[in-house]
Design a protein around this motif. Structure first.
Motif, PDB file in Angstrom:
ATOM      1  N   ALA A  85       4.578  -0.451   9.584  1.00  0.00           N
ATOM      2  CA  ALA A  85       4.493  -1.809   9.036  1.00  0.00           C
ATOM      3  C   ALA A  85       3.406  -2.619   9.735  1.00  0.00           C
ATOM      4  O   ALA A  85       2.695  -3.404   9.094  1.00  0.00           O
ATOM      5  CB  ALA A  85       5.840  -2.516   9.156  1.00  0.00           C
ATOM      6  N   LEU A  86       3.265  -2.423  11.037  1.00  0.00           N
ATOM      7  CA  LEU A  86       2.187  -3.094  11.769  1.00  0.00           C
ATOM      8  C   LEU A  86       0.832  -2.617  11.261  1.00  0.00           C
ATOM      9  O   LEU A  86      -0.077  -3.425  11.029  1.00  0.00           O
ATOM     10  CB  LEU A  86       2.323  -2.806  13.266  1.00  0.00           C
TER      11      LEU A  86
ATOM     12  N   PRO B 114       3.530  10.080  -0.719  1.00  0.00           N
ATOM     13  CA  PRO B 114       3.062   8.696  -0.597  1.00  0.00           C
ATOM     14  C   PRO B 114       3.989   7.741  -1.342  1.00  0.00           C
ATOM     15  O   PRO B 114       4.238   7.901  -2.536  1.00  0.00           O
ATOM     16  CB  PRO B 114       1.664   8.735  -1.230  1.00  0.00           C
ATOM     17  N   LEU B 115       4.515   6.782  -0.605  1.00  0.00           N
ATOM     18  CA  LEU B 115       5.474   5.831  -1.153  1.00  0.00           C
ATOM     19  C   LEU B 115       5.063   4.422  -0.753  1.00  0.00           C
ATOM     20  O   LEU B 115       4.459   4.215   0.293  1.00  0.00           O
ATOM     21  CB  LEU B 115       6.883   6.117  -0.632  1.00  0.00           C
ATOM     22  N   CYS B 116       5.417   3.444  -1.554  1.00  0.00           N
ATOM     23  CA  CYS B 116       5.166   2.046  -1.215  1.00  0.00           C
ATOM     24  C   CYS B 116       6.381   1.397  -0.561  1.00  0.00           C
ATOM     25  O   CYS B 116       6.242   0.542   0.314  1.00  0.00           O
ATOM     26  CB  CYS B 116       4.775   1.264  -2.464  1.00  0.00           C
ATOM     27  N   CYS B 117       7.567   1.793  -0.971  1.00  0.00           N
ATOM     28  CA  CYS B 117       8.817   1.160  -0.545  1.00  0.00           C
ATOM     29  C   CYS B 117       9.298   1.731   0.792  1.00  0.00           C
ATOM     30  O   CYS B 117       9.421   2.953   0.950  1.00  0.00           O
ATOM     31  CB  CYS B 117       9.885   1.384  -1.622  1.00  0.00           C
ATOM     32  N   TYR B 118       9.585   0.858   1.738  1.00  0.00           N
ATOM     33  CA  TYR B 118      10.016   1.299   3.058  1.00  0.00           C
ATOM     34  C   TYR B 118      11.403   1.925   3.040  1.00  0.00           C
ATOM     35  O   TYR B 118      11.684   2.847   3.817  1.00  0.00           O
ATOM     36  CB  TYR B 118       9.963   0.131   4.045  1.00  0.00           C
TER      37      TYR B 118
ATOM     38  N   LEU C 219       0.836  -1.190   0.000  1.00  0.00           N
ATOM     39  CA  LEU C 219       0.000   0.000   0.000  1.00  0.00           C
ATOM     40  C   LEU C 219       0.880   1.252   0.000  1.00  0.00           C
ATOM     41  O   LEU C 219       2.007   1.238   0.503  1.00  0.00           O
ATOM     42  CB  LEU C 219      -0.899   0.001   1.239  1.00  0.00           C
ATOM     43  N   SER C 220       0.371   2.339  -0.554  1.00  0.00           N
ATOM     44  CA  SER C 220       1.094   3.606  -0.471  1.00  0.00           C
ATOM     45  C   SER C 220       0.924   4.166   0.942  1.00  0.00           C
ATOM     46  O   SER C 220      -0.095   3.935   1.600  1.00  0.00           O
ATOM     47  CB  SER C 220       0.562   4.607  -1.502  1.00  0.00           C
ATOM     48  N   LYS C 221       1.937   4.889   1.395  1.00  0.00           N
ATOM     49  CA  LYS C 221       1.889   5.380   2.771  1.00  0.00           C
ATOM     50  C   LYS C 221       2.819   6.574   2.923  1.00  0.00           C
ATOM     51  O   LYS C 221       3.760   6.757   2.156  1.00  0.00           O
ATOM     52  CB  LYS C 221       2.285   4.292   3.754  1.00  0.00           C
TER      53      LYS C 221
ATOM     54  N   MET D 270      -0.104   9.128  10.436  1.00  0.00           N
ATOM     55  CA  MET D 270       0.243   8.089   9.471  1.00  0.00           C
ATOM     56  C   MET D 270      -0.880   7.948   8.457  1.00  0.00           C
ATOM     57  O   MET D 270      -2.038   7.751   8.836  1.00  0.00           O
ATOM     58  CB  MET D 270       0.466   6.759  10.197  1.00  0.00           C
ATOM     59  N   ASN D 271      -0.541   8.061   7.179  1.00  0.00           N
ATOM     60  CA  ASN D 271      -1.514   7.957   6.103  1.00  0.00           C
ATOM     61  C   ASN D 271      -1.243   6.712   5.267  1.00  0.00           C
ATOM     62  O   ASN D 271      -0.101   6.468   4.876  1.00  0.00           O
ATOM     63  CB  ASN D 271      -1.441   9.199   5.211  1.00  0.00           C
ATOM     64  N   VAL D 272      -2.286   5.943   5.009  1.00  0.00           N
ATOM     65  CA  VAL D 272      -2.179   4.734   4.195  1.00  0.00           C
ATOM     66  C   VAL D 272      -3.249   4.791   3.105  1.00  0.00           C
ATOM     67  O   VAL D 272      -4.433   5.011   3.398  1.00  0.00           O
ATOM     68  CB  VAL D 272      -2.352   3.459   5.042  1.00  0.00           C
ATOM     69  N   GLY D 273      -2.837   4.590   1.870  1.00  0.00           N
ATOM     70  CA  GLY D 273      -3.740   4.728   0.743  1.00  0.00           C
ATOM     71  C   GLY D 273      -4.705   3.552   0.597  1.00  0.00           C
ATOM     72  O   GLY D 273      -4.275   2.405   0.529  1.00  0.00           O
ATOM     73  N   ILE D 274      -5.991   3.864   0.537  1.00  0.00           N
ATOM     74  CA  ILE D 274      -7.060   2.897   0.229  1.00  0.00           C
ATOM     75  C   ILE D 274      -8.061   3.630  -0.653  1.00  0.00           C
ATOM     76  O   ILE D 274      -8.715   4.567  -0.207  1.00  0.00           O
ATOM     77  CB  ILE D 274      -7.745   2.367   1.514  1.00  0.00           C
ATOM     78  N   ASP D 275      -8.181   3.207  -1.901  1.00  0.00           N
ATOM     79  CA  ASP D 275      -8.946   3.982  -2.875  1.00  0.00           C
ATOM     80  C   ASP D 275     -10.456   3.806  -2.751  1.00  0.00           C
ATOM     81  O   ASP D 275     -11.211   4.765  -2.908  1.00  0.00           O
ATOM     82  CB  ASP D 275      -8.514   3.622  -4.302  1.00  0.00           C
ATOM     83  N   ASP D 276     -10.919   2.597  -2.492  1.00  0.00           N
ATOM     84  CA  ASP D 276     -12.360   2.366  -2.431  1.00  0.00           C
ATOM     85  C   ASP D 276     -12.925   2.960  -1.141  1.00  0.00           C
ATOM     86  O   ASP D 276     -12.489   2.587  -0.041  1.00  0.00           O
ATOM     87  CB  ASP D 276     -12.652   0.870  -2.488  1.00  0.00           C
TER      88      ASP D 276
END
Length: 384
Positions: A242-243, A49-53, A3-5, A121-127
């Motif tokens: 990550a959690l 917003p990035l996917c890679c840690y 996920l993007s974050k 903390m932001n995590v991408g969820i489109d729906d």
């Protein structure tokens, strides 16, 4: 696919001796990528917003290293750890933008209870329906993230008895926030709050977690977890992310984890009961963090925060391994073993250290930690 974050990072500026000094007007004027808060003593930057840690780690470090160099240049200032005004200063509001009417409202309504530093903390969820479901799950588990991140046991030069004084005093707004059962429910409720004036604008929803997007409440694309105190250690910060990501991935694979479905609390009052349990859990986590006794949202049973985190850790570890992020998740175990920032500070305080010495020592170790990470992991990216 991960996920993007990304993170919104609020930090205090001040002297190497730990005194907090308002510099955000100068920082925002002279450096790109920083924004002011209503009080000038803290400043915020946001990672893309990035996917890679690996990239996310450097996105955390790069602006901070740039800011540190700037602060040294303008007067031997530095960044101050913690999420409250640890050594004093709560008696006065230092306006960063005296002509901003929203800042007028915040100062007059809340005073210095909002002059805190934190991590969002932001995590991408489109729906949007998936997103609202994710908000329901993370809302009932938000106290666990507070427990991992607590870093504000001091306020105005005193130990308060709370590990997160910030969340204890922070004005959650509006006072009553329902369990949003759908996107339509969230839209209707937001429009009602704006009409009644309990929210001044769409940003004026200050809860532990909220759906976010470019045109709230209509266009939503990310979950924003707002409960965490400032985590200065980037490795620990990535572990908590990550959690969160692994837990959200688990939910997206298995929507039956939705508390409105899975909870065994009475169906007729489930939503209200979940809110009551969660509010009490937030206050307990603010008080005792990892050692707080909480009530589980599934069946109301009592459980220590650290034991609950361990349960979730074991549940999501296979997902983290599948996604290749187990190495970023694993420092959660270190936090459970060694304590969060607040617990480590309180150990020093109870051993006879004064608060200023604790803060100044952490200022030094935090900067050395950043230098080491930058040198080992981010040098090619910083040069590029």
């Amino acid at each position: 696919m991960l996920l993007s974050k990304g993170f919104e990072v609020e930090m205090y500026t001040g002297t190497p001796e730990g005194d907090i000094v308002g510099l955000s007007d100068r920082i925002v004027r002279d450096l790109e990528g920083f924004v002011r808060e209503p009080d000038s003593r803290n400043v915020e930057y946001t990672t893309a917003p990035l996917c890679c840690y690996d990239r996310l780690l450097c996105a955390i470090l790069r602006p901070r290293r740039q800011l540190r160099k700037y602060l040294q240049k303008i007067g031997n200032y530095t960044l101050i750890p913690g999420s409250t005004l640890s050594l004093g200063g709560s008696d006065r509001f230092y306006r960063s933008d005296p002509h901003n009417p929203y800042h007028d409202y915040i100062e007059q309504t809340y005073g210095t209870t909002v002059v805190t530093a934190s991590i969002h903390m932001n995590v991408g969820i489109d729906d949007p329906e998936d997103l609202l479901q994710a908000c329901r799950l993370i809302r009932v588990e938000a106290p666990l993230y507070l427990a991992l991140s607590a870093s504000s046991p001091f306020f105005d030069g005193k130990a308060t008895g709370y590990h997160s004084t910030r969340w204890h005093i922070f004005p959650k707004t509006p006072a009553q926030i329902p369990f949003f059962e759908s996107h339509d429910h969230f839209i209707r409720w937001t429009e009602e709050q704006l009409a009644k004036g309990t929210m001044q604008n769409v940003r004026h929803l200050w809860s532990s977690v909220r759906p976010n997007g470019d045109r709230r409440p209509y266009c939503l694309n990310r979950l924003e977890l707002r409960i965490c105190d400032l985590i200065t250690n980037p490795i620990s910060l990535l572990a908590v992310m990550a959690l969160l990501e692994a837990r959200l991935t688990q939910l997206l694979r298995d929507p039956s984890l939705d508390p409105l479905q899975l909870s065994q609390l009475p169906a007729a009052t489930r939503a209200q009961d979940l809110i009551a349990i969660t509010d009490a859990n937030e206050e307990a986590a603010a008080h005792w963090s990892l050692d707080a006794q909480l009530r589980h949202w599934q069946d109301g049973r009592k459980i220590l925060a650290r034991d609950w985190i361990e349960e979730i850790y074991q549940e999501v570890l296979p997902i983290a391994k599948q996604r290749g992020i187990a190495c970023f998740l694993s420092p959660v175990k270190k936090i459970l073993q060694e304590g969060n920032q607040a617990q480590q500070w309180m150990q020093q305080y109870e051993a006879g250290w004064d608060i200023r010495s604790i803060i100044t020592r952490t200022i030094q170790t935090t900067e050395l930690q950043e230098q080491e990470l930058e040198h080992k992991l981010c040098q090619p990216l910083l040069v590029a």
